[in-house]
Design a protein around this motif. Sequence first.
Motif, PDB file in Angstrom:
ATOM      1  N   LYS A   9       0.761   3.005  15.146  1.00 21.23           N
ATOM      2  CA  LYS A   9       0.219   3.971  14.191  1.00 21.23           C
ATOM      3  C   LYS A   9      -1.198   3.602  13.807  1.00 21.23           C
ATOM      4  O   LYS A   9      -1.634   2.469  13.985  1.00 21.23           O
ATOM      5  N   GLU A  10      -1.893   4.572  13.268  1.00 22.06           N
ATOM      6  CA  GLU A  10      -3.244   4.315  12.800  1.00 22.06           C
ATOM      7  C   GLU A  10      -3.211   3.581  11.459  1.00 22.06           C
ATOM      8  O   GLU A  10      -2.240   3.661  10.716  1.00 22.06           O
ATOM      9  N   ARG A  11      -4.296   2.902  11.179  1.00 24.73           N
ATOM     10  CA  ARG A  11      -4.409   2.241   9.890  1.00 24.73           C
ATOM     11  C   ARG A  11      -4.424   3.281   8.783  1.00 24.73           C
ATOM     12  O   ARG A  11      -5.082   4.319   8.909  1.00 24.73           O
ATOM     13  N   GLU A  12      -3.712   2.992   7.697  1.00 18.31           N
ATOM     14  CA  GLU A  12      -3.664   3.940   6.595  1.00 18.31           C
ATOM     15  C   GLU A  12      -4.015   3.274   5.275  1.00 18.31           C
ATOM     16  O   GLU A  12      -3.792   2.078   5.076  1.00 18.31           O
ATOM     17  N   PHE A  13      -4.530   4.064   4.408  1.00 15.30           N
ATOM     18  CA  PHE A  13      -4.914   3.637   3.067  1.00 15.30           C
ATOM     19  C   PHE A  13      -3.668   3.402   2.230  1.00 15.30           C
ATOM     20  O   PHE A  13      -2.729   4.212   2.245  1.00 15.30           O
ATOM     21  N   VAL A  14      -3.647   2.298   1.502  1.00 13.16           N
ATOM     22  CA  VAL A  14      -2.548   1.989   0.590  1.00 13.16           C
ATOM     23  C   VAL A  14      -2.992   2.182  -0.859  1.00 13.16           C
ATOM     24  O   VAL A  14      -2.335   2.864  -1.641  1.00 13.16           O
ATOM     25  N   GLY A  15      -4.105   1.575  -1.196  1.00 14.48           N
ATOM     26  CA  GLY A  15      -4.598   1.695  -2.560  1.00 14.48           C
ATOM     27  C   GLY A  15      -5.929   1.002  -2.707  1.00 14.48           C
ATOM     28  O   GLY A  15      -6.368   0.271  -1.817  1.00 14.48           O
ATOM     29  N   THR A  16      -6.556   1.237  -3.843  1.00 10.71           N
ATOM     30  CA  THR A  16      -7.858   0.645  -4.100  1.00 10.71           C
ATOM     31  C   THR A  16      -8.012   0.363  -5.576  1.00 10.71           C
ATOM     32  O   THR A  16      -7.344   0.985  -6.416  1.00 10.71           O
ATOM     33  N   ILE A  17      -8.867  -0.603  -5.878  1.00 10.50           N
ATOM     34  CA  ILE A  17      -9.155  -0.925  -7.268  1.00 10.50           C
ATOM     35  C   ILE A  17     -10.647  -1.090  -7.449  1.00 10.50           C
ATOM     36  O   ILE A  17     -11.322  -1.679  -6.590  1.00 10.50           O
ATOM     37  N   ASN A  18     -11.141  -0.535  -8.531  1.00 13.49           N
ATOM     38  CA  ASN A  18     -12.550  -0.709  -8.891  1.00 13.49           C
ATOM     39  C   ASN A  18     -12.722  -2.115  -9.451  1.00 13.49           C
ATOM     40  O   ASN A  18     -12.057  -2.479 -10.424  1.00 13.49           O
ATOM     41  N   TRP A  19     -13.610  -2.869  -8.802  1.00 14.35           N
ATOM     42  CA  TRP A  19     -13.744  -4.274  -9.201  1.00 14.35           C
ATOM     43  C   TRP A  19     -14.320  -4.410 -10.604  1.00 14.35           C
ATOM     44  O   TRP A  19     -14.059  -5.395 -11.300  1.00 14.35           O
ATOM     45  N   ILE A  20     -15.080  -3.396 -11.038  1.00 16.06           N
ATOM     46  CA  ILE A  20     -15.762  -3.491 -12.335  1.00 16.06           C
ATOM     47  C   ILE A  20     -14.813  -3.131 -13.472  1.00 16.06           C
ATOM     48  O   ILE A  20     -14.663  -3.891 -14.433  1.00 16.06           O
ATOM     49  N   ASP A  21     -14.176  -1.958 -13.385  1.00 13.24           N
ATOM     50  CA  ASP A  21     -13.381  -1.495 -14.524  1.00 13.24           C
ATOM     51  C   ASP A  21     -11.876  -1.568 -14.316  1.00 13.24           C
ATOM     52  O   ASP A  21     -11.102  -1.277 -15.228  1.00 13.24           O
ATOM     53  N   GLY A  22     -11.459  -1.944 -13.106  1.00 13.87           N
ATOM     54  CA  GLY A  22     -10.037  -2.139 -12.863  1.00 13.87           C
ATOM     55  C   GLY A  22      -9.240  -0.887 -12.606  1.00 13.87           C
ATOM     56  O   GLY A  22      -8.018  -0.954 -12.411  1.00 13.87           O
ATOM     57  N   ASN A  23      -9.907   0.269 -12.581  1.00 13.42           N
ATOM     58  CA  ASN A  23      -9.175   1.498 -12.269  1.00 13.42           C
ATOM     59  C   ASN A  23      -8.662   1.457 -10.836  1.00 13.42           C
ATOM     60  O   ASN A  23      -9.342   0.976  -9.925  1.00 13.42           O
ATOM     61  N   SER A  24      -7.472   1.976 -10.637  1.00 12.07           N
ATOM     62  CA  SER A  24      -6.871   1.935  -9.310  1.00 12.07           C
ATOM     63  C   SER A  24      -6.290   3.294  -8.951  1.00 12.07           C
ATOM     64  O   SER A  24      -6.046   4.135  -9.820  1.00 12.07           O
ATOM     65  N   ARG A  25      -6.127   3.497  -7.684  1.00 12.57           N
ATOM     66  CA  ARG A  25      -5.431   4.682  -7.186  1.00 12.57           C
ATOM     67  C   ARG A  25      -4.686   4.311  -5.928  1.00 12.57           C
ATOM     68  O   ARG A  25      -5.021   3.313  -5.270  1.00 12.57           O
ATOM     69  N   TYR A  26      -3.692   5.142  -5.618  1.00 11.46           N
ATOM     70  CA  TYR A  26      -2.747   4.776  -4.560  1.00 11.46           C
ATOM     71  C   TYR A  26      -2.435   5.946  -3.647  1.00 11.46           C
ATOM     72  O   TYR A  26      -2.551   7.112  -4.031  1.00 11.46           O
ATOM     73  N   ALA A  27      -1.988   5.603  -2.461  1.00 13.98           N
ATOM     74  CA  ALA A  27      -1.458   6.613  -1.562  1.00 13.98           C
ATOM     75  C   ALA A  27      -0.142   7.130  -2.129  1.00 13.98           C
ATOM     76  O   ALA A  27       0.590   6.406  -2.827  1.00 13.98           O
ATOM     77  N   ASP A  28       0.152   8.374  -1.817  1.00 15.72           N
ATOM     78  CA  ASP A  28       1.384   8.981  -2.328  1.00 15.72           C
ATOM     79  C   ASP A  28       2.617   8.183  -1.910  1.00 15.72           C
ATOM     80  O   ASP A  28       3.597   8.101  -2.651  1.00 15.72           O
ATOM     81  N   SER A  29       2.560   7.610  -0.724  1.00 12.67           N
ATOM     82  CA  SER A  29       3.725   6.923  -0.172  1.00 12.67           C
ATOM     83  C   SER A  29       4.098   5.653  -0.925  1.00 12.67           C
ATOM     84  O   SER A  29       5.224   5.166  -0.807  1.00 12.67           O
ATOM     85  N   VAL A  30       3.157   5.107  -1.708  1.00 15.44           N
ATOM     86  CA  VAL A  30       3.434   3.844  -2.406  1.00 15.44           C
ATOM     87  C   VAL A  30       3.299   3.957  -3.909  1.00 15.44           C
ATOM     88  O   VAL A  30       3.667   3.020  -4.634  1.00 15.44           O
ATOM     89  N   ARG A  31       2.806   5.076  -4.384  1.00 16.97           N
ATOM     90  CA  ARG A  31       2.577   5.224  -5.831  1.00 16.97           C
ATOM     91  C   ARG A  31       3.889   5.049  -6.578  1.00 16.97           C
ATOM     92  O   ARG A  31       4.916   5.625  -6.223  1.00 16.97           O
ATOM     93  N   GLY A  32       3.828   4.239  -7.624  1.00 19.70           N
ATOM     94  CA  GLY A  32       5.018   3.965  -8.415  1.00 19.70           C
ATOM     95  C   GLY A  32       5.788   2.746  -7.947  1.00 19.70           C
ATOM     96  O   GLY A  32       6.629   2.225  -8.670  1.00 19.70           O
ATOM     97  N   ARG A  33       5.489   2.282  -6.729  1.00 22.38           N
ATOM     98  CA  ARG A  33       6.156   1.095  -6.199  1.00 22.38           C
ATOM     99  C   ARG A  33       5.191  -0.071  -6.037  1.00 22.38           C
ATOM    100  O   ARG A  33       5.587  -1.228  -6.187  1.00 22.38           O
ATOM    101  N   PHE A  34       3.939   0.224  -5.709  1.00 21.86           N
ATOM    102  CA  PHE A  34       2.933  -0.800  -5.473  1.00 21.86           C
ATOM    103  C   PHE A  34       1.931  -0.802  -6.623  1.00 21.86           C
ATOM    104  O   PHE A  34       1.589   0.250  -7.169  1.00 21.86           O
ATOM    105  N   THR A  35       1.430  -1.975  -6.933  1.00 23.49           N
ATOM    106  CA  THR A  35       0.420  -2.119  -7.977  1.00 23.49           C
ATOM    107  C   THR A  35      -0.656  -3.077  -7.498  1.00 23.49           C
ATOM    108  O   THR A  35      -0.354  -4.184  -7.024  1.00 23.49           O
TER     109      THR A  35
END
Length: 120
Positions: free
Chosen positions: A43-69
């Motif tokens: 499979k191709e590489r897929e995005f899991v999540g990201t975090i802003n290094w400055i303010d700590g805001n994060s977002r996630y792929a739908d497939s992991v949201r609620g399970r990964f932090t």
Amino acid sequence: QVQLVESGGGLVQAGGSLRLSCAVSRRTVSLYRMGWFRQAPGKEREFVGTINWIDGNSRYADSVRGRFTISRDNAKNTVYLQMNSLKPEDTAVYYCAAGVEYTTARYNYWGQGTQVTVSS
């Protein structure tokens, strides 16, 4: 330059948890974002999540949201991926990536990856 070293991968049963770490080595380079990606066999590489290094805001792929932090420790230059309620489909090589450009969403540096295997 920036070097990233992931650790914490392994074999876990479905429903279990793992925490991945990504140690960032850098000199006079500003970080703006850290991301986690994964690539399963065939499979191709897929995005899991990201975090802003400055303010700590994060977002996630739908497939992991609620399970990964994603979290970060600025003092230790380390970013973490806490994975709970793991599923066999989470099996992949997990990579962390660093973005050092303020004006783009690019990731400029990548780690070598760590294998996560979830058994059913």
